[in-house]
Design an enzyme around this catalytic site. Structure first.
Site, PDB file in Angstrom:
ATOM      1  N   HIS A 124     -80.563 -29.953  32.377  1.00  0.00           N
ATOM      2  CA  HIS A 124     -79.710 -31.011  32.789  1.00  0.00           C
ATOM      3  C   HIS A 124     -80.381 -32.439  32.510  1.00  0.00           C
ATOM      4  O   HIS A 124     -80.552 -33.178  33.280  1.00  0.00           O
ATOM      5  CB  HIS A 124     -79.424 -30.826  34.360  1.00  0.00           C
ATOM      6  CG  HIS A 124     -78.407 -29.413  34.597  1.00  0.00           C
ATOM      7  ND1 HIS A 124     -79.017 -28.319  35.049  1.00  0.00           N
ATOM      8  CD2 HIS A 124     -77.305 -29.411  34.554  1.00  0.00           C
ATOM      9  CE1 HIS A 124     -78.186 -27.657  35.323  1.00  0.00           C
ATOM     10  NE2 HIS A 124     -77.103 -28.042  35.003  1.00  0.00           N
ATOM     11  N   ASN A 125     -80.259 -32.778  31.243  1.00  0.00           N
ATOM     12  CA  ASN A 125     -80.903 -33.898  30.884  1.00  0.00           C
ATOM     13  C   ASN A 125     -79.903 -34.689  30.162  1.00  0.00           C
ATOM     14  O   ASN A 125     -78.803 -34.696  30.075  1.00  0.00           O
ATOM     15  CB  ASN A 125     -82.167 -33.595  29.675  1.00  0.00           C
ATOM     16  CG  ASN A 125     -81.952 -32.770  28.813  1.00  0.00           C
ATOM     17  OD1 ASN A 125     -80.679 -32.736  28.214  1.00  0.00           O
ATOM     18  ND2 ASN A 125     -82.830 -31.512  28.479  1.00  0.00           N
ATOM     19  N   PHE A 126     -80.391 -35.839  29.374  1.00  0.00           N
ATOM     20  CA  PHE A 126     -79.530 -36.718  28.673  1.00  0.00           C
ATOM     21  C   PHE A 126     -78.747 -36.094  27.611  1.00  0.00           C
ATOM     22  O   PHE A 126     -77.649 -36.261  27.173  1.00  0.00           O
ATOM     23  CB  PHE A 126     -80.092 -37.966  28.092  1.00  0.00           C
ATOM     24  CG  PHE A 126     -79.502 -38.982  27.310  1.00  0.00           C
ATOM     25  CD1 PHE A 126     -78.461 -39.585  28.006  1.00  0.00           C
ATOM     26  CD2 PHE A 126     -79.520 -38.984  26.038  1.00  0.00           C
ATOM     27  CE1 PHE A 126     -77.446 -40.534  27.251  1.00  0.00           C
ATOM     28  CE2 PHE A 126     -78.694 -39.845  25.287  1.00  0.00           C
ATOM     29  CZ  PHE A 126     -77.703 -40.701  25.860  1.00  0.00           C
TER      30      PHE A 126
ATOM     31  N   HIS B  23     -77.689 -32.994  27.340  1.00  0.00           N
ATOM     32  CA  HIS B  23     -76.746 -32.303  27.999  1.00  0.00           C
ATOM     33  C   HIS B  23     -75.495 -33.145  28.455  1.00  0.00           C
ATOM     34  O   HIS B  23     -74.334 -32.962  28.152  1.00  0.00           O
ATOM     35  CB  HIS B  23     -77.132 -31.593  29.285  1.00  0.00           C
ATOM     36  CG  HIS B  23     -75.884 -30.923  29.975  1.00  0.00           C
ATOM     37  ND1 HIS B  23     -75.190 -30.017  29.787  1.00  0.00           N
ATOM     38  CD2 HIS B  23     -75.684 -31.221  31.346  1.00  0.00           C
ATOM     39  CE1 HIS B  23     -74.256 -29.775  30.699  1.00  0.00           C
ATOM     40  NE2 HIS B  23     -74.565 -30.435  31.825  1.00  0.00           N
TER      41      HIS B  23
ATOM     42  N   ASP C 201     -74.302 -35.396  35.740  1.00  0.00           N
ATOM     43  CA  ASP C 201     -75.353 -34.950  36.257  1.00  0.00           C
ATOM     44  C   ASP C 201     -76.316 -35.880  36.394  1.00  0.00           C
ATOM     45  O   ASP C 201     -77.726 -35.618  36.569  1.00  0.00           O
ATOM     46  CB  ASP C 201     -75.897 -33.778  35.253  1.00  0.00           C
ATOM     47  CG  ASP C 201     -75.397 -32.388  35.398  1.00  0.00           C
ATOM     48  OD1 ASP C 201     -75.062 -32.275  36.732  1.00  0.00           O
ATOM     49  OD2 ASP C 201     -75.251 -31.532  34.637  1.00  0.00           O
TER      50      ASP C 201
END
Length: 493
Positions: A239-241, A243, A280
């Site tokens: 769930h990072n940039f 994504h 997110d």
């Protein structure tokens, strides 16, 4: 032919000539390891290199290219310090460290402009050659680009500053029509783009949907907003940039593939795209079940009701509250209320605990769906964000499968923490019980296919773009699961 950004040197080792080639953007440690391998030295051996005049030179990516007549001389001055009783002057090791640190400082002080120019030039080449990339196997036979190490916190300040500088310089480049068309498809391969480049492409999305004109958004303010969004995604496995970018890019593609520009108002397209971008924000890498069981601050703050999704919304509007990032500042009061309400609904809809509730509402509308009916439009917007959020398996397998590895890493991190803290262990995250194929077959069969099938009923054109790839992904992981079961059966006594 030697690749761009590579350096080639010649050195003499024990009377023989050796040639070494390395990337100019690698570390000093990488160069030393390469040279250790060439002289068959151990990992703890100390190397010293001399130029043609006998002067000691630092082993680093800044070594000057040379020819045989000016070759370097490489010597192993100390071997395997950890395993042998060979005393080496402390001064020698300290000098090596000081020299490396000094050169690093000099490179940082004098090389920023050069690095920036190099990155911008690299981006230009990507824009010019994108038609030769993802779909003909750009990375075939190569390792995927490695992202930042997952540390569970946001990018460090120096890295953030570098991304911001690069983004600012790249944003003035013309993104050609081929890249723009590629950006509208589920075929888009995120793994070949760096973060600053992704920020440029996000700016293209907002520009090509005419948001800047329609909502009087200044380019500088949009860039500030996009950068703050980047800055508020954490360095966690999934769930990072990256994504965030993939979800937003899929949403952007779906808007074009389904011709939603002619079916919905532009303000609703803005809601969907911005919801995807922010959905997110500041994700900690542990899901709602963990938040509630661990009684975290987020769970307490939001009374166990979608704590993560509520937090993502709050962070999004905290960013928008900054004057320099406020892309909503020119809107009327009613427009602002419409966007805020829409984003909250769309982002809260990404809580998988509400999946069946939202899908069932959408199913009810399908026989009589009307784009002019507010309730129908609202549930469609939620569905579009949900589809974009879990759309990796609609992408080519070479793009999708690395994302599954990232997701499982994050899942396993959570289950490890649950075991350590004595919390209930989430079954589908337990590394002792879950395999790669088993994690996907049920998810595709019971979540993705029903969701994508219903959306395809409203937009038949999506069958080839997202439904067929998901069916193929199910076949792929089902076959892997059968093979694993067969192997397990053979292994039993």
């Amino acid at each position: 032919m030697r690749g761009t950004g590579c350096q080639s040197i010649t050195c003499r080792v024990n009377g023989r000539l050796e040639h070494a080639e390395f990337r100019t953007d690698c570390s000093s440690t990488d160069v030393k390891d390469l040279l250790r391998a060439s002289v068959e030295a151990g990992p703890h051996d100390i190397l010293t290199m001399y130029d043609a005049e006998g002067n000691v030179v630092n082993i680093s990516p800044s070594l000057t290219a040379n020819v045989v007549n000016t070759c370097y001389r490489l010597e192993v001055v100390a071997s395997d310090l950890q395993n042998r009783a060979l005393a080496v002057p402390t001064e020698l090791r300290n000098m090596d460290n000081r020299l490396e640190n000094l050169e690093t400082k000099v490179l940082e002080d004098t090389g920023k402009t050069t690095d920036l120019k190099s990155q911008v030039e690299s981006f230009k080449r990507k824009l010019e050659n994108v038609e030769h990339r993802s779909w003909i196997g750009l990375f075939k036979g190569q390792e995927r680009p490695q992202r930042r190490a997952s540390q569970g916190h946001r990018p460090v300040q120096d890295e953030q500053a570098q991304v911001r500088r690069t983004f600012r310089h790249m944003s003035s480049l013309h993104v050609n029509d081929k890249v723009r068309e590629y950006l509208k498809t589920p075929l888009f391969d995120n793994w070949q783009w760096e973060e600053a480049e992704m920020l440029v492409l996000l700016q293209v999305m907002y520009t090509d949907l005419d948001f800047l004109t329609a909502f009087h958004i200044e380019v500088d303010v949009l860039q500030n907003f996009l950068f703050e969004v980047y800055r508020h995604y954490n360095n966690i496995p999934f769930h990072n940039f990256q994504h965030c970018f993939c979800v937003t890019q899929m949403m952007y593609g779906l808007i074009w593939l389904t011709d939603l520009r002619s079916k919905l108002e532009r303000i609703d397209l803005f809601v969907m795209l911005t919801s995807a971008l922010c959905h997110d924000l500041d994700h900690p890498g542990y899901n709602n079940v963990y938040q509630i069981n661990a009684r975290t601050d987020l769970a307490l703050r939001y009374n166990d009701i979608s704590p993560l999704e509520n937090h993502h919304c709050a962070v999004a509007f905290a960013i928008l509250a900054k004057p320099e990032c406020n892309i909503l500042k020119s809107l009327t009061c009613n427009q602002y209320k419409h966007i805020r309400a829409g984003m909250i609904k769309c982002i809260l809809a990404t809580d998988m605990a509400r999946h069946n509730e939202i899908l069932n509402k959408f199913k009810v509308t399908l026989p009589v769906f009307d784009f002019r009916t507010e309730g129908h439009k609202e549930v469609l917007m939620k569905i579009m964000v949900k589809v974009s959020d879990i759309s990796n398996e609609a992408r080519p397998m070479a793009v999708a499968e690395p994302w599954l590895d990232c997701l499982l890493q994050e899942f396993f991190n959570q289950s490890d923490s649950e075991k350590l803290k004595g919390l209930p262990v989430t079954p589908f995250m337990d590394r002792d019980k879950v395999s790669k194929p088993s994690s996907q077959t049920g998810f595709i069969r019971f979540v993705l296919l029903p969701l994508f099938t219903e959306l395809t009923k409203l937009f038949p054109c999506l069958e080839q773009h997202i439904l067929e790839p998901v069916r193929k992904a199910l076949d792929y992981y089902s076959d892997l699961e059968k093979e694993a079961q067969a192997e397990a059966g053979c292994a039993k006594p």
